[in-house]
Motif scaffolding. Structure first.
Motif, PDB file in Angstrom:
ATOM      1  N   PRO A 201     125.949 -26.507  50.339  1.00 34.73           N
ATOM      2  CA  PRO A 201     126.131 -25.473  49.293  1.00 34.73           C
ATOM      3  C   PRO A 201     124.911 -24.580  49.111  1.00 34.73           C
ATOM      4  CG  PRO A 201     126.950 -27.592  48.512  1.00 34.73           C
ATOM      5  CD  PRO A 201     126.359 -27.843  49.869  1.00 34.73           C
ATOM      6  N   ILE A 202     123.732 -25.162  49.216  1.00 33.93           N
ATOM      7  CA  ILE A 202     122.517 -24.355  49.056  1.00 33.93           C
ATOM      8  C   ILE A 202     122.421 -23.304  50.159  1.00 33.93           C
ATOM      9  CG2 ILE A 202     119.994 -24.418  49.176  1.00 33.93           C
ATOM     10  CD1 ILE A 202     120.090 -27.105  47.725  1.00 33.93           C
ATOM     11  N   LEU A 203     122.682 -23.719  51.388  1.00 38.70           N
ATOM     12  CA  LEU A 203     122.654 -22.781  52.511  1.00 38.70           C
ATOM     13  C   LEU A 203     123.735 -21.718  52.349  1.00 38.70           C
ATOM     14  CD1 LEU A 203     122.043 -24.909  55.733  1.00 38.70           C
ATOM     15  CD2 LEU A 203     120.476 -23.324  54.599  1.00 38.70           C
ATOM     16  N   LEU A 204     124.891 -22.156  51.901  1.00 40.97           N
ATOM     17  CA  LEU A 204     126.017 -21.242  51.735  1.00 40.97           C
ATOM     18  C   LEU A 204     125.686 -20.124  50.750  1.00 40.97           C
ATOM     19  CD1 LEU A 204     129.087 -21.363  52.771  1.00 40.97           C
ATOM     20  CD2 LEU A 204     129.582 -21.924  50.387  1.00 40.97           C
ATOM     21  N   HIS A 205     125.132 -20.519  49.619  1.00 39.80           N
ATOM     22  CA  HIS A 205     124.812 -19.512  48.606  1.00 39.80           C
ATOM     23  C   HIS A 205     123.592 -18.677  48.994  1.00 39.80           C
ATOM     24  CE1 HIS A 205     127.462 -22.114  46.094  1.00 39.80           C
ATOM     25  NE2 HIS A 205     127.824 -20.948  45.608  1.00 39.80           N
ATOM     26  N   ALA A 206     122.666 -19.286  49.697  1.00 37.79           N
ATOM     27  CA  ALA A 206     121.528 -18.515  50.208  1.00 37.79           C
ATOM     28  C   ALA A 206     122.030 -17.444  51.176  1.00 37.79           C
ATOM     29  CB  ALA A 206     120.532 -19.439  50.902  1.00 37.79           C
ATOM     30  N   MET A 207     122.946 -17.849  52.044  1.00 43.05           N
ATOM     31  CA  MET A 207     123.536 -16.918  53.006  1.00 43.05           C
ATOM     32  C   MET A 207     124.162 -15.728  52.286  1.00 43.05           C
ATOM     33  SD  MET A 207     126.741 -17.698  55.548  1.00 43.05           S
ATOM     34  CE  MET A 207     127.938 -17.597  54.217  1.00 43.05           C
ATOM     35  N   GLU A 208     124.933 -16.017  51.253  1.00 38.86           N
ATOM     36  CA  GLU A 208     125.600 -14.931  50.532  1.00 38.86           C
ATOM     37  C   GLU A 208     124.604 -14.012  49.825  1.00 38.86           C
ATOM     38  OE1 GLU A 208     128.538 -16.991  48.255  1.00 38.86           O
ATOM     39  OE2 GLU A 208     129.829 -17.203  50.017  1.00 38.86           O
ATOM     40  N   ALA A 209     123.591 -14.613  49.233  1.00 39.47           N
ATOM     41  CA  ALA A 209     122.578 -13.807  48.549  1.00 39.47           C
ATOM     42  C   ALA A 209     121.811 -12.940  49.550  1.00 39.47           C
ATOM     43  CB  ALA A 209     121.623 -14.709  47.783  1.00 39.47           C
ATOM     44  N   PHE A 210     121.427 -13.525  50.681  1.00 38.67           N
ATOM     45  CA  PHE A 210     120.700 -12.769  51.713  1.00 38.67           C
ATOM     46  C   PHE A 210     121.574 -11.631  52.241  1.00 38.67           C
ATOM     47  CE2 PHE A 210     118.080 -16.802  52.926  1.00 38.67           C
ATOM     48  CZ  PHE A 210     117.295 -16.611  51.814  1.00 38.67           C
ATOM     49  N   ASN A 211     122.864 -11.879  52.342  1.00 39.43           N
ATOM     50  CA  ASN A 211     123.778 -10.838  52.789  1.00 39.43           C
ATOM     51  C   ASN A 211     123.790  -9.666  51.818  1.00 39.43           C
ATOM     52  OD1 ASN A 211     126.101 -10.887  55.031  1.00 39.43           O
ATOM     53  ND2 ASN A 211     125.286 -12.944  54.753  1.00 39.43           N
ATOM     54  N   GLU A 212     123.815  -9.992  50.537  1.00 37.49           N
ATOM     55  CA  GLU A 212     123.980  -8.934  49.540  1.00 37.49           C
ATOM     56  C   GLU A 212     122.680  -8.193  49.244  1.00 37.49           C
ATOM     57  OE1 GLU A 212     125.855 -10.665  46.086  1.00 37.49           O
ATOM     58  OE2 GLU A 212     127.353 -11.655  47.345  1.00 37.49           O
ATOM     59  N   GLN A 213     121.542  -8.920  49.263  1.00 40.75           N
ATOM     60  CA  GLN A 213     120.303  -8.291  48.806  1.00 40.75           C
ATOM     61  C   GLN A 213     119.159  -8.411  49.785  1.00 40.75           C
ATOM     62  OE1 GLN A 213     120.338  -9.294  44.333  1.00 40.75           O
ATOM     63  NE2 GLN A 213     120.672 -11.276  45.290  1.00 40.75           N
ATOM     64  N   GLY A 214     119.406  -9.040  50.917  1.00 38.29           N
ATOM     65  CA  GLY A 214     118.330  -9.227  51.883  1.00 38.29           C
ATOM     66  C   GLY A 214     117.443 -10.400  51.503  1.00 38.29           C
ATOM     67  N   TYR A 215     116.618 -10.833  52.448  1.00 39.17           N
ATOM     68  CA  TYR A 215     115.765 -11.998  52.228  1.00 39.17           C
ATOM     69  C   TYR A 215     114.731 -11.736  51.133  1.00 39.17           C
ATOM     70  CZ  TYR A 215     112.289 -15.632  53.255  1.00 39.17           C
ATOM     71  OH  TYR A 215     111.406 -16.681  53.169  1.00 39.17           O
ATOM     72  N   HIS A 216     113.969 -10.674  51.292  1.00 36.92           N
ATOM     73  CA  HIS A 216     112.918 -10.383  50.310  1.00 36.92           C
ATOM     74  C   HIS A 216     113.493  -9.888  48.985  1.00 36.92           C
ATOM     75  CE1 HIS A 216     109.452 -11.225  52.730  1.00 36.92           C
ATOM     76  NE2 HIS A 216     109.837 -10.395  53.684  1.00 36.92           N
ATOM     77  N   GLY A 217     114.731  -9.422  49.017  1.00 42.23           N
ATOM     78  CA  GLY A 217     115.368  -8.957  47.797  1.00 42.23           C
ATOM     79  C   GLY A 217     116.036 -10.070  46.999  1.00 42.23           C
ATOM     80  N   THR A 218     115.997 -11.266  47.561  1.00 38.43           N
ATOM     81  CA  THR A 218     116.608 -12.422  46.900  1.00 38.43           C
ATOM     82  C   THR A 218     115.529 -13.382  46.432  1.00 38.43           C
ATOM     83  OG1 THR A 218     118.548 -12.275  48.354  1.00 38.43           O
ATOM     84  CG2 THR A 218     118.199 -14.368  47.214  1.00 38.43           C
ATOM     85  N   SER A 219     115.627 -13.864  45.192  1.00 39.41           N
ATOM     86  CA  SER A 219     114.662 -14.836  44.694  1.00 39.41           C
ATOM     87  C   SER A 219     115.268 -16.237  44.763  1.00 39.41           C
ATOM     88  CB  SER A 219     114.257 -14.513  43.265  1.00 39.41           C
ATOM     89  OG  SER A 219     115.313 -14.794  42.384  1.00 39.41           O
ATOM     90  N   VAL A 220     114.401 -17.236  44.841  1.00 42.63           N
ATOM     91  CA  VAL A 220     114.897 -18.618  44.869  1.00 42.63           C
ATOM     92  C   VAL A 220     115.634 -18.942  43.572  1.00 42.63           C
ATOM     93  CG1 VAL A 220     113.175 -19.476  46.499  1.00 42.63           C
ATOM     94  CG2 VAL A 220     112.691 -19.496  44.063  1.00 42.63           C
ATOM     95  N   ARG A 221     115.245 -18.304  42.492  1.00 45.96           N
ATOM     96  CA  ARG A 221     115.946 -18.507  41.221  1.00 45.96           C
ATOM     97  C   ARG A 221     117.394 -18.046  41.316  1.00 45.96           C
ATOM     98  NH1 ARG A 221     110.930 -19.054  37.663  1.00 45.96           N
ATOM     99  NH2 ARG A 221     109.685 -18.386  39.448  1.00 45.96           N
ATOM    100  N   GLN A 222     117.592 -16.902  41.981  1.00 43.98           N
ATOM    101  CA  GLN A 222     118.957 -16.392  42.147  1.00 43.98           C
ATOM    102  C   GLN A 222     119.810 -17.353  42.959  1.00 43.98           C
ATOM    103  OE1 GLN A 222     118.009 -12.555  43.857  1.00 43.98           O
ATOM    104  NE2 GLN A 222     118.494 -11.473  41.951  1.00 43.98           N
TER     105      GLN A 222
END
Lengths: 233, 233
Positions: free
Chosen positions: B26-47
């Motif tokens: 689940p962590i990877l799954l949601h990280a993937m979605e966040a990175f897709n939407e906002q990019g790596y640097h645009g995503t925070s670990v909190r998000q």
DNA sequence: GGATGCTTAGCGAGCGATCAGTAAACCACG
DNA sequence: CGTGGTTTACTGATCGCTCGCTAAGCATCC
């Protein structure tokens, strides 16, 4: 306090094959380089200011915010390709084959000569909705220009692809990709890369003369026998 | 405390055309979605933690740091394409034309069925050097596999491009591009997009039968006459 | 009773952005 | 020619906030 594009970039009346110095405001120039190396969100305004050699508020005097830097760069870029592509199409006249070749050549030349600007295309996702909408509209317009030409060529039988829209999107994707791997100190010059991509694009849209080898394309063939560089990114 | 890929993704022995559920943590799954939407640097670990529904330290219990999330996702992804492409090539046997078609089909199917993973390819720039090196090596290997096939086909005369290395890079670029625009609820199915890109790729490498229209390709033609979706990104 | 899988609380650093102030250039008026 | 006001292009200091990450502790389960 100018948020305006400040496009000293190119007089626009100039020839589509000629590339002078960029002529960007130093702030934009260093922002472009930082965004290239670390991405938009990976770059801080402090880093940009540091590269320019000024303090942070100096940036905010010239541009509204960080976003305006990216938006200005991308808009400058897409408008320049579009102008050059239009000029190439106009120069080629009404023949679809010549138009197509000229447009692809102009686009690839842009990708090589203005690589740092062209590469920013990967950052559209970081644009706020309105800025992105304006950029995407211009890019779609370019795609439409190319599609019109391919469909005209299809009507004349010079292009045989049954899926012109997909072919055009693929051609533009492969051209845009040049900005990812081209190296000015690599084995191929910008002009050679452009020539090769004209050839590849003709194959993609199904130009019969290209595939069988017996064509009358005005391409200097020697460079097509040299080996290609590897992709690394 | 596993930094390991945790690839529950696919048993790897399965068929290259079949796509089950992702099976990511689940962590990877949601990280993937966040990175897709906002990019790596645009995503925070909190998000990411917020999407998963846990607190930040829970992420650090499972993965070493934010970088490990991206590295794991990208490595899982490239290995999966590579496996599927190899399987497709093996199934096709020794005929270069069949091999080429199978490999391109398998790659495009991956881009559509695993779009969110494939799209992360745009984030390689955010990988630390060692992670990037491993990813690029695998991608280069894929490119090499395809190039070998194209050169074998050239020797037999089924591919006529004078610049096989450039053609292969262009083919892979246009295939990768599918991950940017494909929409599952769009006018074309994944299989139709794959079929079209096989056709486009054949044109790019200069397969004579493709361009003239009179070929014996095992392609269901009806879908090639429908209209294509627009790119938007 | 020791892994496993979390939580609460918080660290230091850096983020984008802003405020008040200033040095220099420019320009109209007397 | 000189002088005063305006404009241009900055600097130093600092705002409130978020960043990635961690130490310490607690519940659950074999």
């Amino acid at each position: 306090m100018s948020t305006e594009p400040s496009q000293d970039t190119q007089p626009s009346a100039e020839h589509w094959r000629s590339y002078g110095p960029l002529g960007l405001h130093p702030i934009l120039l260093h922002a472009m380089e930082a965004f290239n190396e670390q991405g938009y969100h990976g770059t801080s305004v402090r880093q940009i200011a540091g590269r320019v050699g000024v303090t942070v508020p100096a940036l905010y005097y010239h541009y509204e915010n960080k976003q305006a830097l990216l938006a200005t760069l991308l808009e400058t870029s897409i408008k320049d390709v579009l102008d050059r592509c239009r000029a190439a199409a106009a120069e080629a006249g009404d023949d679809p084959l010549a138009r197509f070749c000229g447009m692809v050549e102009s686009i690839v030349l842009y990708m090589t000569h203005r690589q740092r600007l062209a590469f920013l295309d990967t950052e559209i996702r970081s644009l706020e909705p309105e800025n992105r909408a304006r950029y995407v509209a211009l890019r779609d317009y370019l795609q439409h220009m190319l599609l019109d030409t391919v469909e005209a060529g299809r009507a004349q039988g010079v292009f045989t692809t049954p899926i012109p829209a997909d072919a055009v999107r693929s051609v533009l994707t492969m051209c845009q990709g040049v900005a990812n791997w081209f190296r000015a100190d690599g084995p191929l010059t910008a002009e050679e890369v452009a020539e090769r991509h004209v050839l590849l694009s003709l194959g993609t849209v199904g130009h019969p003369g290209t595939v069988t080898g017996g064509t009358a394309l005005p391409l200097a063939r020697p460079s097509l026998t040299r080996s290609a560089p590897r992709a690394s990114r």
